[in-house]
Design a protein around this motif. Structure first.
Motif, PDB file in Angstrom:
ATOM      1  N   LEU A   6       0.822  -1.205   0.000  1.00  0.00           N
ATOM      2  CA  LEU A   6       0.000   0.000   0.000  1.00  0.00           C
ATOM      3  C   LEU A   6       0.861   1.262   0.000  1.00  0.00           C
ATOM      4  N   GLU A   7       1.879   1.280   0.848  1.00  0.00           N
ATOM      5  CA  GLU A   7       2.767   2.434   0.913  1.00  0.00           C
ATOM      6  C   GLU A   7       3.557   2.597  -0.381  1.00  0.00           C
ATOM      7  N   PHE A   8       3.960   1.484  -0.965  1.00  0.00           N
ATOM      8  CA  PHE A   8       4.693   1.510  -2.234  1.00  0.00           C
ATOM      9  C   PHE A   8       3.799   2.061  -3.346  1.00  0.00           C
ATOM     10  N   GLU A   9       2.534   1.646  -3.319  1.00  0.00           N
ATOM     11  CA  GLU A   9       1.575   2.144  -4.302  1.00  0.00           C
ATOM     12  C   GLU A   9       1.464   3.667  -4.223  1.00  0.00           C
ATOM     13  N   GLU A  10       1.358   4.186  -3.018  1.00  0.00           N
ATOM     14  CA  GLU A  10       1.240   5.632  -2.846  1.00  0.00           C
ATOM     15  C   GLU A  10       2.480   6.356  -3.356  1.00  0.00           C
ATOM     16  N   THR A  11       3.648   5.791  -3.085  1.00  0.00           N
ATOM     17  CA  THR A  11       4.903   6.411  -3.513  1.00  0.00           C
ATOM     18  C   THR A  11       5.040   6.408  -5.032  1.00  0.00           C
ATOM     19  N   ILE A  12       4.785   5.260  -5.641  1.00  0.00           N
ATOM     20  CA  ILE A  12       4.945   5.129  -7.093  1.00  0.00           C
ATOM     21  C   ILE A  12       3.957   6.018  -7.842  1.00  0.00           C
ATOM     22  N   MET A  29       5.441   6.033 -18.090  1.00  0.00           N
ATOM     23  CA  MET A  29       6.181   6.886 -17.164  1.00  0.00           C
ATOM     24  C   MET A  29       6.820   6.062 -16.047  1.00  0.00           C
ATOM     25  N   ILE A  30       6.074   5.101 -15.522  1.00  0.00           N
ATOM     26  CA  ILE A  30       6.580   4.255 -14.438  1.00  0.00           C
ATOM     27  C   ILE A  30       7.720   3.365 -14.941  1.00  0.00           C
ATOM     28  N   ALA A  58      10.884   5.323 -15.488  1.00  0.00           N
ATOM     29  CA  ALA A  58      11.497   5.624 -14.188  1.00  0.00           C
ATOM     30  C   ALA A  58      12.218   4.396 -13.645  1.00  0.00           C
ATOM     31  N   LEU A  59      11.615   3.206 -13.853  1.00  0.00           N
ATOM     32  CA  LEU A  59      12.242   1.957 -13.430  1.00  0.00           C
ATOM     33  C   LEU A  59      13.552   1.736 -14.178  1.00  0.00           C
ATOM     34  N   ALA A  60      13.530   1.936 -15.499  1.00  0.00           N
ATOM     35  CA  ALA A  60      14.726   1.740 -16.304  1.00  0.00           C
ATOM     36  C   ALA A  60      15.830   2.708 -15.887  1.00  0.00           C
ATOM     37  N   LYS A  61      15.449   3.944 -15.615  1.00  0.00           N
ATOM     38  CA  LYS A  61      16.423   4.947 -15.188  1.00  0.00           C
ATOM     39  C   LYS A  61      17.031   4.570 -13.843  1.00  0.00           C
ATOM     40  N   HIS A  62      16.182   4.093 -12.923  1.00  0.00           N
ATOM     41  CA  HIS A  62      16.661   3.667 -11.603  1.00  0.00           C
ATOM     42  C   HIS A  62      17.655   2.521 -11.746  1.00  0.00           C
ATOM     43  N   ASN A  63      17.320   1.531 -12.595  1.00  0.00           N
ATOM     44  CA  ASN A  63      18.197   0.384 -12.800  1.00  0.00           C
ATOM     45  C   ASN A  63      19.531   0.816 -13.392  1.00  0.00           C
TER      46      ASN A  63
END
Length: 266
Positions: free
Chosen positions: A224-230, A249-250, A253-258
């Motif tokens: 739930l907290e992860f959902e709110e953050t993402i 967009m998500i 962002a994931l690819a950039k983080h990796n």
């Protein structure tokens, strides 16, 4: 072979079945003071010799199944041999059996799940209520890693594995641009009802797969907290849906983080 090695081999041969191992364990529990450290070391060596088939120093799920009676063995391996298509299916099952909405699969809920699993395999006629309780206890012993008497999301995910976390694929690692086909493949994986949006258990399944990339042990509150953050970073619909644009967009962002996480070559 020396006398000590011969005796250890003899002891190993005497406890190399689930039944004899259980008997040994019961005897050891009754005589805890009589079990020396050297005996425990010997027991561990015998145990690994009997069940560590691939000799990697660990007991994996199939090796573990050898320790269980036939029905528990079946329950342990059934879903490993028949994995779920995606985390969307997992979240639907989670919602169905977390009947009190506590965010955990508790003992009675797990028992209901195992009963239905045995029905699915047409084995229910052979199982009494007492046996179901026994099987529930066994599954809790195997999968309840924090020993709180219930299964959290990550623990249930080990009992109910999916075929693949699609987000682990190389295309999402370090990519600065995703193709339309990449986005469409991910979107179709989670948009199970083909209504043009990812919502409800579809969204929960997508977020579960995302969360597993960064956190090994997690519960419903973590999700739930992860959902709110993402979803704070995208124009999230108040109706609880995400579109292809928001998914893109998500994923970017994931690819950039990796990419940022990858070590740079000196």
């Amino acid at each position: 072979m020396g006398d000590k090695e011969k005796q250890q081999k003899k002891n190993c041969m005497s406890i190399n079945t689930p039944e004899s191992l259980a008997s040994y364990k019961s005897s050891a529990n009754k005589n805890k003071e009589a079990v020396s450290d050297s005996t425990l070391v010997e027991l561990k060596a015998c145990f690994m010799e009997a069940y560590d088939d691939n000799q990697d120093g660990k007991i994996d799920i199939r090796e573990l199944a050898q320790l269980l009676p036939m029905e528990e063995n079946f329950l342990l391996l059934f879903r490993f041999d028949n994995p779920l298509e995606s985390s969307v299916e997992f979240m639907k099952i989670w919602r169905e059996y977390d009947t009190d909405g506590s965010g955990y699969i508790e003992a009675d809920e797990l028992k209901n799940f195992l009963r239905d699993l045995l029905k699915e395999a047409k084995k229910i006629n052979d199982v009494s209520e007492d046996k179901l309780i026994e099987y529930t206890d066994t599954m809790l012993q195997v999968f309840d890693s924090n020993k709180d008497g219930r299964l959290q999301l990550s623990e249930m995910a080990k009992l109910l594995p999916v075929k693949e976390n699609f987000l682990c694929r190389q295309v999402f690692k370090g990519a600065t641009k995703l193709t339309k086909d990449d986005i469409e493949r991910v979107f179709s994986l989670y948009d199970r009802d083909n209504n043009g949006s990812i919502e409800n258990e579809e969204l929960k399944g997508f977020l579960k797969d995302l969360l597993e990339l960064v956190k090994k042990d997690y519960d419903a509150q973590d999700l739930l907290e992860f959902e709110e953050t993402i979803l704070q970073g995208v124009e999230y619909s108040s109706e609880g849906k995400i579109s292809r644009k928001q998914l893109t967009m998500i994923l970017l962002a994931l690819a950039k983080h990796n990419q940022e996480e990858e070590p740079t070559t000196p």
